[in-house]
Design a protein around this motif. Structure first.
Motif, mmCIF file in Angstrom:
data_model
loop_
_atom_site.group_PDB
_atom_site.id
_atom_site.type_symbol
_atom_site.label_atom_id
_atom_site.label_comp_id
_atom_site.label_asym_id
_atom_site.label_seq_id
_atom_site.Cartn_x
_atom_site.Cartn_y
_atom_site.Cartn_z
ATOM 1 N N ASN A 36 0.823 -1.199 0.000
ATOM 2 C CA ASN A 36 0.000 0.000 0.000
ATOM 3 C C ASN A 36 0.865 1.260 0.000
ATOM 4 O O ASN A 36 2.023 1.230 0.415
ATOM 5 N N ALA A 115 -4.728 -9.161 -1.238
ATOM 6 C CA ALA A 115 -5.125 -7.976 -2.004
ATOM 7 C C ALA A 115 -6.461 -7.397 -1.554
ATOM 8 O O ALA A 115 -6.930 -6.424 -2.142
ATOM 9 N N GLY A 147 -6.089 0.261 -6.100
ATOM 10 C CA GLY A 147 -6.651 -0.848 -5.347
ATOM 11 C C GLY A 147 -7.956 -0.473 -4.677
ATOM 12 O O GLY A 147 -8.966 -1.183 -4.792
ATOM 13 N N LYS A 314 -3.704 -3.936 -7.393
ATOM 14 C CA LYS A 314 -2.840 -4.200 -6.256
ATOM 15 C C LYS A 314 -1.522 -4.852 -6.661
ATOM 16 O O LYS A 314 -1.458 -5.667 -7.576
#
Length: 320
Positions: A36, A115, A147, A314
């Protein structure tokens, strides 16, 4: 145990002891790690872990429960899970609050599981808990090929909403359409305000990681009582705001983060997501939107992909 350290802004393997479990936690042997932007910011020294959380990077993972805290239901032992983490996922083992675990269905891979948690919980909280999105309404999702964007598109469509997204290339717009977006706007070639006005679209909920100059533009195409949820400020920290526009439409503005929420908030958010969308996740109704899978030895490249804004979906690290 082996983990990925981030001293000096470079990711490299190091060794440390396994986490010592609190009574409400489980020890998870990590198989896959969701990457992330928050990880990138923490590596750069811009987003330190909240007090009490692990200083090791990593906010979501999938793996297998191998040890239980004293108060944890024994049925969790040896279960395949996916979960939000209070840091620590960039490691062979991570301690996780048992009440935030979700069972990884047999039909989902560890990569798919890794994910899901951060982006689906973030998108769910933004769209439905803060955004109050209802069937028949319109959601505007900026960074729609991210994402969070991909999760938001698919849950909004499940809820019967019209979905408008913005993204930075025609390829990313096509990717968002493949996930279910009704309208995809390349912000580099088309002004989203002009597009929405031309198509008579007004947004009831707006998910915005861009902020900055987007705030007044969002207000221009907001419906009455619109909820704007700011997740980040990619366009900058400061902006002039036309408060008359916000008042005229009774717009509500929410600044929302997930990482520094209380453990009780995260447990409730997990429960709410499971109650409404877990069956869709378990039956693979959604595309879990994995752009690239890399071995965790390539963690530096994974971060570079996000920092180049290359990915549509992702990036996941596979623990070897």
């Amino acid at each position: 145990m082996k983990y990925i350290s981030h001293k000096g802004g470079t990711l490299a393997f190091s060794e440390t002891d396994k986490p010592v479990l609190k009574s409400h936690e489980v020890l998870v042997k990590v198989s896959a790690i969701g990457v992330n932007r928050a990880d990138c910011m923490q590596r750069q020294g811009k987003y330190p872990a909240p007090a009490g959380d692990s200083p090791i990077l990593g906010l979501e993972c999938a793996g297998t429960v191998v040890e239980l805290g004293f108060d944890v239901d024994k049925s969790w032992l040896n279960k395949r899970i996916f979960s939000l983490c209070a840091g620590g996922a960039y490691s062979e083992y991570v301690a996780i609050d048992a009440k935030q675990l979700m069972v990884l269905p047999d039909d989902l891979t560890m990569v798919e599981g890794a994910a899901i948690s951060e982006v689906y919980l973030t998108a769910f909280g933004a769209l439905f808990e803060l955004g109050k999105l209802q069937q028949g309404q319109t959601a505007l999702i900026h960074a729609g090929a991210s994402g969070v964007g991909g999760a938001a598109i698919q849950m909004a469509k499940s809820a019967g909403a019209t979905v408008v997204i913005t993204a930075g290339s025609d390829e990313k717009c096509e990717h968002a359409k493949a996930l279910g977006a009704d309208h995809a706007i390349n912000y580099k070639t088309t002004d989203f305000v002009e597009y929405m006005q031309a198509n008579e679209l007004l947004a009831n909920a707006i998910v915005d990681p861009v902020s900055g100059s987007y705030l007044n533009k969002n207000a221009a195409i907001a419906a009455m009582d619109c909820q704007i949820i700011m997740l980040a400020f990619l366009d900058g920290r400061f902006a002039e705001v036309d408060f008359a526009a916000l008042l005229r439409k009774r717009i509500s503005f929410h600044a929302s983060t997930l990482r520094n929420r209380s453990i009780e908030f995260k447990r409730q958010l997990r429960d709410d997501l499971v109650a409404r969308f877990y069956n869709d996740i378990a039956t693979k109704k959604y595309d879990f939107n994995v752009y690239k899978t890399l071995p965790w030895s390539d963690a530096n490249e994974a971060h570079a992909i996000l920092e180049r804004n290359e990915n549509a979906g992702k990036v996941v690290l596979l623990v070897e």
